[in-house]
Design a protein around this motif. Structure first.
Motif: not given
Ligand SMILES: NC(=O)c1ccc[n+]([C@@H]2O[C@H](COP(=O)([O-])OP(=O)(O)OC[C@H]3O[C@@H](n4cnc5c(N)ncnc54)[C@H](OP(=O)(O)O)[C@@H]3O)[C@@H](O)[C@H]2O)c1
Length: 331
Positions: A8-14, A31-36, A48-50, A67-71, A125-127, A129-131
């Motif tokens: 919710g603090t990144g691009w798509l999430g917001s 979110a941690r509030g680090e991305s925006g 922190d989701r760790s 959820d937008v996580t990659r991890f 290993v992004y792909g 990880g998503k799997v």
């Molecule tokens: N760009 C593309 O073309 C593309 C294509 C296909 C799929 N996608 C997917 O689309 C999504 C994009 O999401 P997005 O734009 O919102 O950006 P993002 O940068 O992936 O957002 C990550 C979010 O997770 C939070 N986060 C990261 N680490 C965290 C932690 N340890 N604890 C809690 N929160 C954490 C971040 O917030 P804080 O840092 O504030 O904690 C941020 O809000 C992703 O799933 C990406 O894989 C992107």
């Protein structure tokens, strides 16, 4: 509805959070509030989701979660903390989950990469990880509680990857004095993208309707020259385009897709013939609607100009590199 956005603090999430607020939902973002910042009207809970404890600030139950996580670690901690408190989960996955990118028109039944094992994560290993995230969700919740949205290239204002803003900006402000722009000669390359705002809107609708299933989520396929022409017309480019072949670009060490000295959206053939030509027919049948490319281009350019066209980019040629390459392409 009470909707939880993990992110919710990144691009798509917001954008997702903003769309849900606009529709009158109560929106909580974790979110941690680090991305925006989270958008006006949404509440940010810091965490922190760790670890599972990172979700401790969330009170009560929710009607749906996005959820937008990659991890994979974040997916697992979310499942442990929230699996019994949220009936429906929407996960933003990616078309990078697929093992093969050479077959045009593939749908969601295409083979996947192996799931990432363990928590050692990198972009390599992004792909995988998503799997792993997808599989953990379906295993823990059951397929009828989960929507997996495999997004294609996400485009439009706010593209922090610097890919989809490159061509609108370059055609609007060519590096060369005579307005020439270096363009890959790729008549057979398919291009496909989805405006982040359209993706966000559809994901919120899926959360509202508790839609489950696995969907590719991208826009219509266009050939690369058609994409280039739409961009040129939208931004009013009247200079020449200097077409260069794949082999020439490889000789000049220009990278495809992303990174320094790259040309975004350009991909080598035949190995990437299927990368931006995936079928999103299932998502379209379930309500995915995409705006005209010209609108994405126009708004993307406006954002590029507002955020500083001279800034260092994560994708594209610098004006200096482009002028040098143009000199070599047409001595
Ligand atoms: N760009 C593309 O073309 C593309 C294509 C296909 C799929 N996608 C997917 O689309 C999504 C994009 O999401 P997005 O734009 O919102 O950006 P993002 O940068 O992936 O957002 C990550 C979010 O997770 C939070 N986060 C990261 N680490 C965290 C932690 N340890 N604890 C809690 N929160 C954490 C971040 O917030 P804080 O840092 O504030 O904690 C941020 O809000 C992703 O799933 C990406 O894989 C992107």
């Amino acid at each position: 509805m009470r909707i939880l956005v993990l992110g919710g603090t990144g691009w798509l999430g917001s954008l997702l959070a903003s769309e849900a607020v606009t529709r009158g939902h109560e929106v909580v973002c974790l979110a941690r509030g680090e991305s925006g910042h989270v958008p006006d009207g949404a509440t940010l809970v810091h965490g922190d989701r760790s670890t599972v404890e990172g979700y401790g600030g969330l009170d009560g139950d929710f009607d749906a979660l996005v959820d937008v996580t990659r991890f994979p670690l974040h997916t697992r901690t979310a499942l442990e903390a929230l699996g019994s408190r949220v009936p429906h989960w929407v996960f933003v996955s990616s078309c990078s989950v697929y093992a093969d990118h050479g077959t045009p028109g593939a749908d969601e039944s295409a083979d996947l990469l192996p799931a990432l094992e363990g928590d050692e994560w990198s972009m390599e290993v992004y792909g995988e990880g998503k799997v792993a995230c997808e599989q953990a969700l379906v295993e823990a919740l059951g397929a009828d509680r989960v929507l997996l949205a495999r997004a294609g290239l996400i485009a439009g204002p706010g593209d922090i990857t610097d890919r989809t803003g490159y061509w609108p900006l370059r055609f609007a402000h060519p590096a060369s004095d005579d307005g020439a722009v270096l363009v890959p000669n790729a008549p057979d390359l398919g291009t496909q993208l989805i405006d982040a705002r359209d993706l966000a809107a559809w994901l919120v609708t899926c959360a509202e309707q508790r839609r489950a299933g696995t969907f590719n989520a991208s826009g219509p396929v266009q050939l690369f020259p058609e994409y280039v022409e739409t961009v040129r017309q939208t931004v009013g480019h009247i200079g020449p385009t200097v077409l260069v072949d794949q082999s020439w670009l490889e000789e000049q060490e220009v990278l495809p897709w992303s990174g320094d000295r790259s040309l975004p959206l350009w991909l080598p053939l035949p190995e990437y013939a299927g990368f931006m030509t995936r079928s999103s027919a299932a998502a379209e049948a379930h309500g995915l609607r995409t705006r005209p490319l010209a609108e994405t281009v126009r708004d993307g350019l406006e954002w590029e100009l507002r955020t500083g066209p001279g800034r260092a980019r994560k994708a594209g040629l610098t004006p200096t590199d482009e002028v040098e390459l143009l000199g070599r392409a047409r001595p």
